[in-house]
Write an enzyme that holds these catalytic residues in place. Sequence first.
Site, PDB file in Angstrom:
ATOM      1  N   HIS A 223      40.878   9.725  71.441  1.00 42.05           N
ATOM      2  CA  HIS A 223      41.610   8.979  70.407  1.00 42.05           C
ATOM      3  C   HIS A 223      41.987   9.938  69.276  1.00 42.05           C
ATOM      4  CE1 HIS A 223      43.144   5.956  67.904  1.00 42.05           C
ATOM      5  NE2 HIS A 223      42.051   5.298  67.551  1.00 42.05           N
ATOM      6  N   HIS A 262      51.577   9.962  75.872  1.00 42.52           N
ATOM      7  CA  HIS A 262      51.014   8.889  75.061  1.00 42.52           C
ATOM      8  C   HIS A 262      50.844   7.655  75.931  1.00 42.52           C
ATOM      9  CE1 HIS A 262      50.570   5.929  71.814  1.00 42.52           C
ATOM     10  NE2 HIS A 262      50.257   6.941  71.040  1.00 42.52           N
ATOM     11  N   ASP A 316      50.661  14.010  67.373  1.00 45.56           N
ATOM     12  CA  ASP A 316      49.699  15.100  67.207  1.00 45.56           C
ATOM     13  C   ASP A 316      50.322  16.469  67.443  1.00 45.56           C
ATOM     14  OD1 ASP A 316      47.394  13.431  66.730  1.00 45.56           O
ATOM     15  OD2 ASP A 316      47.491  12.886  68.844  1.00 45.56           O
TER      16      ASP A 316
END
Length: 380
Positions: A223, A262, A316
Amino acid sequence: MTNTASIAKGLEGVLFTESKLTFINGTEGILTHLGIPIQEWAENSTFEELSLALLNGQLPTAAELAQFDADLKANRAIPEALTEIIKGMPRGVHPMQALRTAVSYLGLLDPQAEDTSAEGRRAIATRMIAQFSTIIAAINRAQEGQDIIAPRMDLTHAGNYLYMLSGKEPTAEQARLFDIALVLHVDHGMNASTFTAIATGSTLSDMYSCITSAIGALKGPLHGGANEAVMDMLDEVGTPDKAEGYITKKLDNKEKIMGVGHRVYKYFDPRSRVLRDYAEVVASKEGKSNYYQILETIEKVVVDRIGSKGIYPNVDFYSGTVYSDLGIKKEYFTPIFALARISGWCASLIEYTSNNRLLRPDAVYTGATDAHYVQLQDRQ
């Protein structure tokens, strides 16, 4: 008899509630809060305004926002008892462990902690949103053997965090860049940590327990932490001229590429598009264009090779370089995630518990059905 109900492994596609806060269309790369695209929030808004909008379920008036900003500033300081706990934490602990412990202890110090009314949850949410940045900055300073810096009341939420981290007032550009990064991370639907917070909240447990649960979920590498791993990858690549060969080899060997792919998005994560533009500008100004050039090359190869499979860079991918350029160490990237997501956690908790139902899922039983107890002395 074995239950024959279908299993949604990982709860993918399972609907358990309704929400007016966040909408995601992963196929088209769309993310909205209250129906407003994330790009517009990033361009026009602030962490404070988006936090209040989610708590209220609507855009605030100027007066409401001014009052909320004042409330946040008034609650930035943390109790001295918590400061001493942070100072006494063992050196080298995982920052998320430290944050989890600090938030749990903060609940012990709050005489209103057990107030689970809507008004009580809202008041605690405001205090926690204000104090998260102070706690995380204090943990960072204490772990490095530095004096903890008290918050200032004349800076924005983002600017104040950067000040508490270094003792130097950030430039307006640095404060705004960090503010945008926070806006992009405030909420993201029913992710693992938000779901965990809601599951705990559905028992009518206190807000501090709910948020401590969420921190525990975010700590997990599946996560939080991917942006830290991206920075490790950049250091491993070293220079832009090695990027194409590095990523090609990874793809040929079917290895995982950090910051790519994702669970929801099957197109570009819209947050990554916003951060990409800022990462390019900041990297060039800070003389760290190597990082950006490596990421640019990796993105191009990834999109060409596996974009057709719905695998694209996520938020990210670029966020780590932005944080790094702001002087934030990579082990604090995930706490920064929590610093932003505290608002989304609180808003989702308040929304769900306003029409609460205890979460109690089931599992398909696959064990024995005709077994009998065997006395201990008769077991082989």
